[in-house]
Design a protein around this motif. Sequence first.
Motif: not given
Length: 129
Positions: A13-15, A20-21, A33-34, A57-60
């Motif tokens: 649920r939480s963005a 964090g993942m 990440i899937v 990290s969202i880009d890597s």
Amino acid sequence: VRHPISLVLDNVRSAFNVGGMFRAADTASAKEIVTCGFTPHPGGSGEDKVRKTAFSSIDSVPSRHFLSTSEAVFTLQKEGYKVLAMETTSHAKNIYEEELFAFEDGGKMKPIALVLGHEVTGVDEKIIN
């Protein structure tokens, strides 16, 4: 070099938890990440909040999104992944007593996918079964 481990987020649920993942996956050099279902994801709803927590990290860390977790699990299994749900149930096995990793003849680790669930309801029971 990324390790052949994918994190599958089942309707998280939480963005901010998703962000964090991404940071944890980046630190561990996980393959991807899937995201599944209503989980906020890059290129979709909640990306701005995921990005706020994930930083670069969202880009890597590579990611992909599936409309359902069952579709993601089926696809990963077809790709040769061993899929494991991270959940506390009466049928749960102790990870310290299980053979989590399998290796090919050349010593290369076979890919695994760890399914992590919703913050309150956990991994969908249909996925666990």
